[in-house]
Write a protein that holds these residues in place. Structure first.
Motif, PDB file in Angstrom:
ATOM      1  N   TYR A  54       0.836  -1.209   0.000  1.00  0.00           N
ATOM      2  CA  TYR A  54       0.000   0.000   0.000  1.00  0.00           C
ATOM      3  C   TYR A  54       0.862   1.247   0.000  1.00  0.00           C
ATOM      4  O   TYR A  54       1.979   1.258   0.521  1.00  0.00           O
ATOM      5  CB  TYR A  54      -0.929   0.031   1.232  1.00  0.00           C
ATOM      6  N   ILE A  56       0.183   5.502   0.815  1.00  0.00           N
ATOM      7  CA  ILE A  56      -0.798   6.482   1.309  1.00  0.00           C
ATOM      8  C   ILE A  56      -0.299   7.884   1.007  1.00  0.00           C
ATOM      9  O   ILE A  56       0.806   8.272   1.426  1.00  0.00           O
ATOM     10  CB  ILE A  56      -1.040   6.324   2.827  1.00  0.00           C
ATOM     11  N   TYR A  61      -5.248   9.370   0.751  1.00  0.00           N
ATOM     12  CA  TYR A  61      -5.781   8.349  -0.156  1.00  0.00           C
ATOM     13  C   TYR A  61      -4.881   7.117  -0.104  1.00  0.00           C
ATOM     14  O   TYR A  61      -3.658   7.235  -0.094  1.00  0.00           O
ATOM     15  CB  TYR A  61      -5.859   8.880  -1.593  1.00  0.00           C
ATOM     16  N   ILE A  62      -5.544   5.963  -0.059  1.00  0.00           N
ATOM     17  CA  ILE A  62      -4.804   4.708   0.027  1.00  0.00           C
ATOM     18  C   ILE A  62      -4.799   4.032  -1.342  1.00  0.00           C
ATOM     19  O   ILE A  62      -5.856   3.845  -1.950  1.00  0.00           O
ATOM     20  CB  ILE A  62      -5.462   3.767   1.065  1.00  0.00           C
ATOM     21  N   GLN A 108      -3.269  11.903   6.468  1.00  0.00           N
ATOM     22  CA  GLN A 108      -2.425  10.747   6.142  1.00  0.00           C
ATOM     23  C   GLN A 108      -2.310   9.805   7.345  1.00  0.00           C
ATOM     24  O   GLN A 108      -2.420   8.583   7.201  1.00  0.00           O
ATOM     25  CB  GLN A 108      -1.037  11.240   5.715  1.00  0.00           C
ATOM     26  N   ALA A 111      -5.590   7.874   7.756  1.00  0.00           N
ATOM     27  CA  ALA A 111      -5.705   6.786   6.770  1.00  0.00           C
ATOM     28  C   ALA A 111      -4.793   5.626   7.155  1.00  0.00           C
ATOM     29  O   ALA A 111      -5.176   4.459   7.048  1.00  0.00           O
ATOM     30  CB  ALA A 111      -5.342   7.299   5.374  1.00  0.00           C
ATOM     31  N   LEU A 112      -3.601   5.960   7.643  1.00  0.00           N
ATOM     32  CA  LEU A 112      -2.672   4.904   8.074  1.00  0.00           C
ATOM     33  C   LEU A 112      -3.255   4.138   9.263  1.00  0.00           C
ATOM     34  O   LEU A 112      -3.181   2.902   9.321  1.00  0.00           O
ATOM     35  CB  LEU A 112      -1.317   5.517   8.453  1.00  0.00           C
TER      36      LEU A 112
END
Ligand SMILES: [Zn+2]
Length: 213
Positions: A54, A56, A61-62, A108, A111-112
């Motif tokens: 992945y 990010i 956004y991933i 960020q 999302a992480l």
């Protein structure tokens, strides 16, 4: 809150022999970059494509790189490329040329956090197995000394894995089946214990049971 993942656009030829026991976090060592840049950089190294599962962006956004089941190319120590999921953050959270970023954007980090929680649930990975690249390769600072690592680990520890079952009468049973990989929570972090089960979901649960019997 949900995890919006942009599916991989890369065809990467790697064996499907990854068995995730760890989640390993990296930074790109570049203030601004995209997943396409990383794909190009890793191809230039002679690799099959992006080494991370992945990526990010700073906006949170991933993006999917390699498939989770594919062998990674992000941490050769401890055979981690076949024992972990590699997540790379856009940014350079250490002193490096003119790239240095001292702050990880909140979007960020969030999302992480969501992606890490989701992967922990999916593969039954304890917080103690959420690691920095630095933990395996001490000669690197990755994901950078400006990344707020202690705070990040604390939030992972504090947050209940399935907060909506905390007071539910079936809490112990729910934890048991989730930990055993028979059922899983929703990507938004909830279990939704009072939703009814469809025949397809029941079949999936029974199939998972058969797999572990
Ligand atoms: Zn790294």
């Amino acid at each position: 809150m949900s995890i919006a993942v942009v599916g991989s656009k890369f065809k990467i030829e790697e064996p499907n022999n990854n068995k995730p026991e760890y989640i390993i976090i990296h930074h790109a060592l570049a203030k601004h970059c995209t997943i396409d840049d990383i794909q190009r950089w890793h191809l230039e190294l002679g690799w099959s494509g992006i080494g991370y599962h992945y990526f990010i962006s700073k906006e949170g956004y991933i993006f999917e790189g390699r498939k989770e089941e594919q062998r990674g190319g992000h941490c050769k120590q401890g055979d981690m490329n076949s024992r972990s999921i590699g997540i790379c953050l856009e940014g350079c959270y250490q002193e490096y040329k003119n790239q240095t970023d001292k702050d990880v954007p909140a979007k960020q980090l969030k999302a992480l956090f969501n992606l890490t929680k989701h992967l922990q649930r999916k593969y039954n990975i304890p917080v103690s197995n959420v690691k920095r690249h630095h933990d395996f390769a001490p000669y690197k600072l990755c994901p950078g000394n400006y990344f707020p690592w202690e705070e990040f680990i604390l939030t992972l520890q504090e947050e209940n894995i399935l907060p909506d079952i905390d007071k539910h009468w079936a809490k112990d049973n729910i934890y048991k089946v989730v930990a055993a990989g028979i059922m899983e929570g929703f990507p938004d972090g909830e279990f939704k214990p009072n939703l009814t089960v469809t025949r397809a979901e029941l079949a999936t649960v029974v199939a998972n049971l058969l797999d572990i019997m």
